[in-house]
Scaffold this active site. Structure first.
Site, PDB file in Angstrom:
ATOM      1  N   CYS A  67      38.949  14.907 -70.265  1.00 18.74           N
ATOM      2  CA  CYS A  67      37.617  15.125 -69.700  1.00 18.74           C
ATOM      3  C   CYS A  67      36.630  15.521 -70.793  1.00 18.74           C
ATOM      4  O   CYS A  67      36.909  16.402 -71.603  1.00 18.74           O
ATOM      5  CB  CYS A  67      37.666  16.213 -68.637  1.00 18.74           C
ATOM      6  SG  CYS A  67      38.662  15.763 -67.210  1.00 18.74           S
TER       7      CYS A  67
ATOM      8  N   GLU B  74      27.016  10.424 -65.515  1.00 19.08           N
ATOM      9  CA  GLU B  74      26.939  11.217 -64.277  1.00 19.08           C
ATOM     10  C   GLU B  74      26.821  10.227 -63.124  1.00 19.08           C
ATOM     11  O   GLU B  74      25.783   9.594 -62.935  1.00 19.08           O
ATOM     12  CB  GLU B  74      25.721  12.147 -64.338  1.00 19.08           C
ATOM     13  CG  GLU B  74      25.291  12.762 -63.020  1.00 19.08           C
ATOM     14  CD  GLU B  74      26.394  13.491 -62.272  1.00 19.08           C
ATOM     15  OE1 GLU B  74      26.716  13.067 -61.138  1.00 19.08           O
ATOM     16  OE2 GLU B  74      26.935  14.475 -62.808  1.00 19.08           O
TER      17      GLU B  74
ATOM     18  N   LEU C 140      32.011  23.227 -62.735  1.00 16.08           N
ATOM     19  CA  LEU C 140      31.452  24.577 -62.686  1.00 16.08           C
ATOM     20  C   LEU C 140      31.390  25.180 -64.090  1.00 16.08           C
ATOM     21  O   LEU C 140      30.313  25.461 -64.609  1.00 16.08           O
ATOM     22  CB  LEU C 140      32.297  25.443 -61.748  1.00 16.08           C
ATOM     23  CG  LEU C 140      31.770  26.841 -61.453  1.00 16.08           C
ATOM     24  CD1 LEU C 140      30.411  26.778 -60.773  1.00 16.08           C
ATOM     25  CD2 LEU C 140      32.761  27.613 -60.572  1.00 16.08           C
TER      26      LEU C 140
ATOM     27  N   CYS D 273      25.497  18.096 -71.377  1.00 13.93           N
ATOM     28  CA  CYS D 273      26.448  19.210 -71.367  1.00 13.93           C
ATOM     29  C   CYS D 273      26.948  19.463 -72.796  1.00 13.93           C
ATOM     30  O   CYS D 273      27.348  18.525 -73.499  1.00 13.93           O
ATOM     31  CB  CYS D 273      27.616  18.906 -70.435  1.00 13.93           C
ATOM     32  SG  CYS D 273      27.113  18.722 -68.699  1.00 13.93           S
TER      33      CYS D 273
ATOM     34  N   GLU E 199      34.221   3.370 -72.248  1.00 15.19           N
ATOM     35  CA  GLU E 199      35.647   3.632 -72.256  1.00 15.19           C
ATOM     36  C   GLU E 199      36.144   3.874 -70.837  1.00 15.19           C
ATOM     37  O   GLU E 199      35.447   4.465 -70.008  1.00 15.19           O
ATOM     38  CB  GLU E 199      35.981   4.833 -73.156  1.00 15.19           C
ATOM     39  CG  GLU E 199      35.775   4.515 -74.627  1.00 15.19           C
ATOM     40  CD  GLU E 199      36.305   5.590 -75.556  1.00 15.19           C
ATOM     41  OE1 GLU E 199      36.762   5.233 -76.663  1.00 15.19           O
ATOM     42  OE2 GLU E 199      36.277   6.792 -75.186  1.00 15.19           O
TER      43      GLU E 199
END
Length: 286
Positions: A276, A104, A159, A56, A27
């Site tokens: 995100c 990543e 973070l 994650c 995407e």
């Protein structure tokens, strides 16, 4: 690369589902900032991998695991698709390419680097952003490879927590690269390129939005050439994670704004799951 699906958001963002020659899909998000509120006003958010290996906890891409790296051509073709759309709709030319889609980017460093150079030479787009979980050795390589280059690459580190203990359950990479090492790399990058490194802080209600988190963030970031970008978690229907209200995000920001440099993230394409951590591969039925 074939356009399989195209979704248009109420904010005029466009999300593409693209199929590659091997049948895998990715995407890509095109973001148009018509009100000119942001640094970049016409932006492509590209994927760098099919899936992701970082795992994650909050990320839809990570839930599907890692399939493969994209080639530099496959990365460039995502930009080609969005350039064609801009020309068709008579929109302003694309002024930035952001590596914040699937994958990543620093795990596919060589192909990402080659794609950046190709896009710069092909379209004269000189602004890029790389969003990373914080692979510090690759950040050092990025510094080495682009120091003195006319290509501007803004670094955006995820973070999302104020301590290693609270970050490990949501970002496993913390076991390898501590928050302290990531902050050191961010400062080095900022000092090298004379611009602040951005740190993304996505709020998970009741997990990383406490008074202790505020104190830790101030201690970590005060006086450093860094900017904390605060946003709400984009809900991926993951058990144990709750998105805060926007008023709660603003309240968190207000408690920090006079202590460290920070801002609130403007999320594009939320209604088409273009935010995100929301991009993912979809299955296509023949």
């Amino acid at each position: 690369m074939e356009i399989v699906k195209k979704l248009v958001s109420k904010d005029n963002s466009v999300k593409y589902l693209l199929k590659m020659e091997d049948g895998n899909t990715i995407e890509t998000l095109y973001m148009y900032d018509g009100q000119l509120k942001l640094t970049y006003h016409s932006t492509v958010c590209v994927s760098s991998q099919v899936g992701c290996s970082q795992g994650c906890f909050f990320c839809a891409t990570g839930k599907q695991g890692f399939v493969r790296n994209l080639t530099s051509l496959e990365i460039t073709e995502q930009v080609d698709t969005c350039v064609s759309y801009c020309r068709e709709m008579n929109l302003m030319p694309i002024d930035a390419v952001v590596f914040a889609g699937m994958g990543e980017p620093l795990m596919n460093y060589e192909n990402v680097k080659e794609a950046i150079v190709n896009i710069y030479e092909k379209y004269k787009i000189g602004n890029f952003e790389i969003a990373t979980v914080g692979l510090t050795p690759k950040i050092d390589k990025l510094i080495s490879d682009f120091k003195g280059s006319p290509i501007n690459i803004r670094l955006n580190l995820s973070l999302h927590a104020s301590s290693n203990e609270s970050r490990k359950p949501i970002m496993p990479v913390t076991s390898k690269y501590s928050i302290e090492s990531i902050i050191d790399a961010a400062v080095k990058y900022a000092e090298t390129f004379k611009r602040k490194t951005r740190l993304r802080y996505m709020i998970f209600k009741g997990i990383n939005d406490t008074e202790l988190d505020l104190q830790r963030l101030e201690a970590l970031l005060k006086g450093k050439p860094l900017k904390l970008i605060i946003s709400a978690y984009n809900d991926n229907n993951i058990k144990g994670l709750t998105a805060p209200k926007q008023s709660e995000v603003i309240d968190f920001y207000n408690k920090l704004k006079d202590k460290i440099d920070c801002g609130i993230f403007h999320n594009f394409g939320a209604d088409i799951k273009g935010g995100c951590g929301q991009l993912r591969q979809e299955n296509i039925e023949d």
